[in-house]
Motif scaffolding. Sequence first.
Motif, PDB file in Angstrom:
ATOM      1  N   SER A 198     -18.753  -7.129 -22.488  1.00 21.35           N
ATOM      2  CA  SER A 198     -18.257  -7.889 -23.363  1.00 21.35           C
ATOM      3  C   SER A 198     -17.101  -8.572 -22.800  1.00 21.35           C
ATOM      4  O   SER A 198     -16.253  -7.681 -22.010  1.00 21.35           O
ATOM      5  N   SER A 199     -16.574  -9.544 -23.383  1.00 26.74           N
ATOM      6  CA  SER A 199     -15.323 -10.131 -23.013  1.00 26.74           C
ATOM      7  C   SER A 199     -14.468  -9.993 -23.820  1.00 26.74           C
ATOM      8  O   SER A 199     -13.278 -10.167 -23.624  1.00 26.74           O
ATOM      9  N   VAL A 243     -30.912  -0.375 -30.629  1.00 30.23           N
ATOM     10  CA  VAL A 243     -29.849   0.795 -30.630  1.00 30.23           C
ATOM     11  C   VAL A 243     -29.400   0.849 -29.103  1.00 30.23           C
ATOM     12  O   VAL A 243     -28.183   1.304 -29.243  1.00 30.23           O
ATOM     13  N   HIS A 244     -30.238   0.324 -28.197  1.00 27.67           N
ATOM     14  CA  HIS A 244     -29.736   0.650 -26.912  1.00 27.67           C
ATOM     15  C   HIS A 244     -28.282   0.484 -26.239  1.00 27.67           C
ATOM     16  O   HIS A 244     -27.472   1.144 -25.456  1.00 27.67           O
ATOM     17  N   ASP A 245     -27.765  -0.732 -26.905  1.00 24.29           N
ATOM     18  CA  ASP A 245     -26.306  -1.333 -26.749  1.00 24.29           C
ATOM     19  C   ASP A 245     -25.606  -1.080 -27.894  1.00 24.29           C
ATOM     20  O   ASP A 245     -24.401  -1.592 -27.826  1.00 24.29           O
ATOM     21  N   ILE A 246     -25.801  -0.250 -28.892  1.00 27.18           N
ATOM     22  CA  ILE A 246     -24.924  -0.335 -30.274  1.00 27.18           C
ATOM     23  C   ILE A 246     -23.952   0.301 -29.969  1.00 27.18           C
ATOM     24  O   ILE A 246     -22.845  -0.123 -30.671  1.00 27.18           O
ATOM     25  N   ALA A 247     -23.586   1.110 -29.009  1.00 29.07           N
ATOM     26  CA  ALA A 247     -22.102   1.635 -28.840  1.00 29.07           C
ATOM     27  C   ALA A 247     -21.012   0.698 -28.244  1.00 29.07           C
ATOM     28  O   ALA A 247     -19.877   0.819 -28.165  1.00 29.07           O
ATOM     29  N   THR A 250     -20.222 -10.470 -32.488  1.00 23.28           N
ATOM     30  CA  THR A 250     -19.184 -11.617 -31.995  1.00 23.28           C
ATOM     31  C   THR A 250     -18.689 -11.282 -30.661  1.00 23.28           C
ATOM     32  O   THR A 250     -18.026 -12.172 -30.014  1.00 23.28           O
ATOM     33  N   THR A 251     -19.038 -10.118 -29.996  1.00 24.09           N
ATOM     34  CA  THR A 251     -18.439 -10.010 -28.696  1.00 24.09           C
ATOM     35  C   THR A 251     -19.548 -10.638 -27.871  1.00 24.09           C
ATOM     36  O   THR A 251     -20.821 -10.409 -27.753  1.00 24.09           O
ATOM     37  N   LYS A 252     -18.930 -11.471 -26.666  1.00 23.75           N
ATOM     38  CA  LYS A 252     -19.694 -11.985 -25.699  1.00 23.75           C
ATOM     39  C   LYS A 252     -20.153 -11.162 -24.572  1.00 23.75           C
ATOM     40  O   LYS A 252     -19.082 -10.231 -24.131  1.00 23.75           O
ATOM     41  N   ARG A 253     -21.226 -11.332 -24.001  1.00 33.29           N
ATOM     42  CA  ARG A 253     -21.693 -10.674 -22.726  1.00 33.29           C
ATOM     43  C   ARG A 253     -20.759 -11.340 -21.697  1.00 33.29           C
ATOM     44  O   ARG A 253     -20.778 -12.457 -21.338  1.00 33.29           O
ATOM     45  N   LYS A 254     -19.976 -10.344 -20.927  1.00 36.41           N
ATOM     46  CA  LYS A 254     -19.063 -10.541 -20.056  1.00 36.41           C
ATOM     47  C   LYS A 254     -19.469 -11.320 -18.707  1.00 36.41           C
ATOM     48  O   LYS A 254     -19.055 -11.967 -17.969  1.00 36.41           O
ATOM     49  N   ASP A 270     -18.813  -3.846 -23.129  1.00 42.13           N
ATOM     50  CA  ASP A 270     -19.929  -4.049 -22.492  1.00 42.13           C
ATOM     51  C   ASP A 270     -19.610  -3.987 -21.023  1.00 42.13           C
ATOM     52  O   ASP A 270     -19.067  -4.829 -20.285  1.00 42.13           O
ATOM     53  N   ILE A 271     -19.863  -2.647 -20.465  1.00 42.23           N
ATOM     54  CA  ILE A 271     -18.931  -2.424 -19.238  1.00 42.23           C
ATOM     55  C   ILE A 271     -19.919  -2.709 -17.955  1.00 42.23           C
ATOM     56  O   ILE A 271     -21.194  -2.337 -17.827  1.00 42.23           O
ATOM     57  N   THR A 272     -19.458  -3.453 -17.047  1.00 37.08           N
ATOM     58  CA  THR A 272     -20.050  -3.886 -15.927  1.00 37.08           C
ATOM     59  C   THR A 272     -19.697  -3.340 -14.720  1.00 37.08           C
ATOM     60  O   THR A 272     -18.467  -2.809 -14.697  1.00 37.08           O
ATOM     61  N   PRO A 273     -20.448  -3.272 -13.461  1.00 35.79           N
ATOM     62  CA  PRO A 273     -19.639  -2.793 -12.428  1.00 35.79           C
ATOM     63  C   PRO A 273     -18.586  -3.375 -11.983  1.00 35.79           C
ATOM     64  O   PRO A 273     -17.674  -2.773 -11.226  1.00 35.79           O
TER      65      PRO A 273
END
Length: 261
Positions: free
Chosen positions: A9-10, A138-142, A90-94, A148-151
Amino acid sequence: MAANPSSLSSSPHCSLPLNRSISPRFHRTSLNLAFFNNDPPSPRLVSVRAQNPSSESGSGPKMASHLDGTEASSSSSAIDFLTLCHRLKTTKRKGWVNHGIKGPESIADHMYRMALMALIAGDLPGVNRERCIKIAIVHDIAEAIVGDITPSDGVPKQEKSRLEQAALNEMCEVLGGGLRAEEMKELWAEYENNSSIEANLVKDFDKVEMILQALEYETEHGKVLDEFFLSTAGKFQTEIGKSWAAEIISRRNSRLANRPN
């Protein structure tokens, strides 16, 4: 979510205000986690109120019971939990933000279409469709807490998993524990460890949803998003995942071939 270019997320996260008077029955739970945005990671504090499930006195709401006799979260704990989950909307995928996509999908958008994939997939021997839908939800609920942690954030996979596990535990505490909280932990761990045929399938849906979204953004914004396709190539585990991915790639290849020079 498995680490991939679109998996962060951004939006920076902040403490969650819950506009409700504090009853003596509520206690503070705090979790120090790293939150990630486009800048280097910096620690932030998430502090939320959770219903104390062991409290039996006071004027606050009491624990309810389902007809089957199992303990349910109180109404206040349920709303606290759902309010925290609002961040998923509300959190966008980074990954998309990093590629300059305007109005990109949220984490919740991504999980919702994955759940639809589980719903419409043809019957597969030995596969529990309902469980697939639950894992997708559930898989991304945390990521409601850690983002949303990326490499590109430079967070080792083991540390990413640790942060997400701690965040999930915090969210389950907010919910007040009980059977539903334990079920979420089990579903999340099953996906994280890729330990069942249902997890295999939902892992594939995660990648299929990403490349489908990439194709849609390429079409809408006139971009070429090769890295999302390259990062998933050869990584599909199930026949349906391979089939759906092949259809998306075929459509992309046709589009690229017909694109004006």
